[in-house]
Motif scaffolding. Sequence first.
Motif, PDB file in Angstrom:
ATOM      1  N   MET A 172       0.831  -1.207   0.000  1.00 41.67           N
ATOM      2  CA  MET A 172       0.000   0.000   0.000  1.00 41.67           C
ATOM      3  C   MET A 172       0.862   1.251   0.000  1.00 41.67           C
ATOM      4  N   GLY A 173       1.973   1.191   0.750  1.00 35.71           N
ATOM      5  CA  GLY A 173       2.844   2.343   0.871  1.00 35.71           C
ATOM      6  C   GLY A 173       3.571   2.706  -0.407  1.00 35.71           C
ATOM      7  N   GLN A 174       3.446   1.877  -1.451  1.00 32.34           N
ATOM      8  CA  GLN A 174       4.042   2.216  -2.744  1.00 32.34           C
ATOM      9  C   GLN A 174       3.278   3.333  -3.435  1.00 32.34           C
ATOM     10  N   ASP A 175       2.038   3.562  -2.985  1.00 35.11           N
ATOM     11  CA  ASP A 175       1.235   4.657  -3.529  1.00 35.11           C
ATOM     12  C   ASP A 175       1.859   5.982  -3.070  1.00 35.11           C
ATOM     13  N   PRO A 176       2.267   6.844  -3.998  1.00 37.38           N
ATOM     14  CA  PRO A 176       2.930   8.091  -3.603  1.00 37.38           C
ATOM     15  C   PRO A 176       2.042   9.024  -2.801  1.00 37.38           C
ATOM     16  N   ARG A 177       0.750   8.778  -2.796  1.00 35.50           N
ATOM     17  CA  ARG A 177      -0.171   9.646  -2.061  1.00 35.50           C
ATOM     18  C   ARG A 177      -0.244   9.305  -0.581  1.00 35.50           C
ATOM     19  N   MET A 178       0.382   8.216  -0.157  1.00 32.89           N
ATOM     20  CA  MET A 178       0.331   7.849   1.249  1.00 32.89           C
ATOM     21  C   MET A 178       1.668   7.253   1.679  1.00 32.89           C
ATOM     22  N   LYS A 179       1.906   7.285   2.967  1.00 29.32           N
ATOM     23  CA  LYS A 179       3.126   6.718   3.526  1.00 29.32           C
ATOM     24  C   LYS A 179       2.733   5.774   4.651  1.00 29.32           C
ATOM     25  N   VAL A 180       3.270   4.560   4.616  1.00 32.59           N
ATOM     26  CA  VAL A 180       2.997   3.573   5.656  1.00 32.59           C
ATOM     27  C   VAL A 180       4.303   3.243   6.365  1.00 32.59           C
ATOM     28  N   LYS A 181       4.303   3.437   7.649  1.00 26.69           N
ATOM     29  CA  LYS A 181       5.469   3.137   8.474  1.00 26.69           C
ATOM     30  C   LYS A 181       5.186   1.890   9.305  1.00 26.69           C
ATOM     31  N   ILE A 182       6.019   0.852   9.163  1.00 32.86           N
ATOM     32  CA  ILE A 182       5.896  -0.335  10.000  1.00 32.86           C
ATOM     33  C   ILE A 182       6.629  -0.055  11.306  1.00 32.86           C
ATOM     34  N   CYS A 183       5.900  -0.107  12.403  1.00 34.19           N
ATOM     35  CA  CYS A 183       6.456   0.211  13.721  1.00 34.19           C
ATOM     36  C   CYS A 183       6.665  -1.090  14.499  1.00 34.19           C
ATOM     37  N   TYR A 184       7.908  -1.462  14.690  1.00 39.72           N
ATOM     38  CA  TYR A 184       8.224  -2.672  15.453  1.00 39.72           C
ATOM     39  C   TYR A 184       8.300  -2.310  16.937  1.00 39.72           C
ATOM     40  N   TRP A 185       7.361  -2.867  17.680  1.00 39.21           N
ATOM     41  CA  TRP A 185       7.216  -2.538  19.098  1.00 39.21           C
ATOM     42  C   TRP A 185       6.861  -3.828  19.821  1.00 39.21           C
ATOM     43  N   PRO A 186       7.852  -4.537  20.386  1.00 41.33           N
ATOM     44  CA  PRO A 186       7.589  -5.850  21.000  1.00 41.33           C
ATOM     45  C   PRO A 186       6.705  -5.743  22.230  1.00 41.33           C
ATOM     46  N   THR A 187       6.245  -6.891  22.691  1.00 37.72           N
ATOM     47  CA  THR A 187       5.312  -6.907  23.819  1.00 37.72           C
ATOM     48  C   THR A 187       5.958  -6.432  25.105  1.00 37.72           C
ATOM     49  N   GLU A 188       7.295  -6.536  25.206  1.00 39.36           N
ATOM     50  CA  GLU A 188       7.972  -6.003  26.380  1.00 39.36           C
ATOM     51  C   GLU A 188       7.811  -4.485  26.405  1.00 39.36           C
ATOM     52  N   GLN A 189       7.995  -3.927  27.576  1.00 37.47           N
ATOM     53  CA  GLN A 189       7.769  -2.497  27.734  1.00 37.47           C
ATOM     54  C   GLN A 189       8.942  -1.632  27.274  1.00 37.47           C
ATOM     55  N   ASN A 190      10.029  -2.246  26.810  1.00 34.02           N
ATOM     56  CA  ASN A 190      11.141  -1.472  26.281  1.00 34.02           C
ATOM     57  C   ASN A 190      10.686  -0.693  25.055  1.00 34.02           C
ATOM     58  N   LEU A 191      10.895   0.607  25.073  1.00 34.55           N
ATOM     59  CA  LEU A 191      10.463   1.434  23.950  1.00 34.55           C
ATOM     60  C   LEU A 191      11.529   1.401  22.858  1.00 34.55           C
ATOM     61  N   THR A 192      11.181   0.829  21.718  1.00 32.77           N
ATOM     62  CA  THR A 192      12.083   0.824  20.574  1.00 32.77           C
ATOM     63  C   THR A 192      12.109   2.218  19.955  1.00 32.77           C
ATOM     64  N   SER A 193      13.071   2.443  19.060  1.00 32.73           N
ATOM     65  CA  SER A 193      13.126   3.738  18.368  1.00 32.73           C
ATOM     66  C   SER A 193      11.850   3.968  17.565  1.00 32.73           C
ATOM     67  N   ASP A 194      11.286   2.874  17.011  1.00 34.80           N
ATOM     68  CA  ASP A 194      10.018   2.996  16.281  1.00 34.80           C
ATOM     69  C   ASP A 194       8.901   3.454  17.211  1.00 34.80           C
ATOM     70  N   ALA A 195       8.872   2.885  18.423  1.00 34.80           N
ATOM     71  CA  ALA A 195       7.827   3.244  19.383  1.00 34.80           C
ATOM     72  C   ALA A 195       7.953   4.706  19.804  1.00 34.80           C
ATOM     73  N   VAL A 196       9.183   5.146  20.053  1.00 31.39           N
ATOM     74  CA  VAL A 196       9.405   6.545  20.440  1.00 31.39           C
ATOM     75  C   VAL A 196       8.956   7.481  19.323  1.00 31.39           C
ATOM     76  N   GLU A 197       9.267   7.126  18.088  1.00 31.55           N
ATOM     77  CA  GLU A 197       8.855   7.950  16.949  1.00 31.55           C
ATOM     78  C   GLU A 197       7.339   7.998  16.826  1.00 31.55           C
ATOM     79  N   LEU A 198       6.678   6.855  17.031  1.00 31.82           N
ATOM     80  CA  LEU A 198       5.218   6.815  16.934  1.00 31.82           C
ATOM     81  C   LEU A 198       4.580   7.693  18.005  1.00 31.82           C
ATOM     82  N   ILE A 199       5.056   7.575  19.236  1.00 33.01           N
ATOM     83  CA  ILE A 199       4.512   8.387  20.328  1.00 33.01           C
ATOM     84  C   ILE A 199       4.685   9.870  20.016  1.00 33.01           C
ATOM     85  N   ARG A 200       5.842  10.229  19.498  1.00 32.14           N
ATOM     86  CA  ARG A 200       6.097  11.634  19.137  1.00 32.14           C
ATOM     87  C   ARG A 200       5.164  12.089  18.020  1.00 32.14           C
TER      88      ARG A 200
END
Length: 360
Positions: free
Chosen positions: A116-144
């Motif tokens: 879906m993200g190949q469509d230039p009209r939209m951007k899809v970011k896959i956010c890897y955020w494991p079940t543990e409470q450690n905040l990954t860089s993806d999780a920090v970016e999503l929260i921001r």
Amino acid sequence: MICAKKSNMPGRPADRRNEIVDFIHGNIISGRYKPGTRLPIRRNLQMKFNSSMATVQQAIDRLVTDGFIESRGVGGTFVSANPPHLNQFAVVISAERLDDSTPLFWKTMVDAFSNMGQDPRMKVKICYWPTEQNLTSDAVELIRNVSRRSIAGMVFVTPPLNHEIEKIRLINEGDVPCAVALMKDVAGKFNAGTLVLDETSYIRKSLGYFINNGRRKVAVITNLRYDDWWGNFENVAREMEVETRPYWKITVSNEARGGIANIANLLMQLPKDKLPDALLIADDNLAKSAADGLAASGNSAVKNLRIICHCNFPYRVHPQLPMKFLGYDSRDVARIFMRILERQRKGEKALKIVENVTTV
């Protein structure tokens, strides 16, 4: 965002920068400045906020970085054609990365949304955020991004667990459209639209296939399901006059799927009058190991065993035994997730949105 009251006296550059950012950002979010709208010239912003030209430029740079505006040099500065609050989506996967242990459903969803993200009209970011409470860089970016309203919607491919406080807070307290895959009996657990994989229809279609092929003694190999799955299976089996026995109902976690070959082998070591004539593998992550165990049993009855394997189309496992594939099309699932988000963006209450995905 709420702008601080503007004073006629010069303020700190950081304060003025934030006021300018909030002013432009607020007008874009509200729709007053639509995609393609030319922004006020820098000189006007400098006068309006009693700031330096350097402070105005810092504010502009911040909004360019966040994707809300684009500079065209001497042509001026414009609202982006595809600003993130309208066209950027996050898909949350409860893993640090994709590897051999990752459930196939998650892998197929990553593929479907990435396409879906190949469509230039939209951007899809896959956010890897494991079940543990450690905040990954993806999780920090999503929260921001949620705090900045730099995102149009979130998809949680699997629901947060009870101890995942930050994920739950992000869903329940944010004002960003959100969709979560849940079982029907817990729809409405989160402040999000719900996608339901209709497993009752899956059970019914599977048993119907067996019956049409002259099989009514059905064993099941599956992963750890939600509490009512086995109850639903037994109710449908009883209604359709399909026989099932306690020792034909096999449950194993995905993490322990390496042992499923031995269990499948043992299943076929039962006395002839206690053997099933059909097998439902209700999780494609278990299919290869189960097929290996059946083949290793050496029992000729395996040749007459009708097998259905769950499938997340278009991906199929390739076990060594013939199987019928039945499941859900991951591309349809992704489209329905996006439709749930769109319904919220059009004003529908998230808690009232429930969409079912039927078996194919």
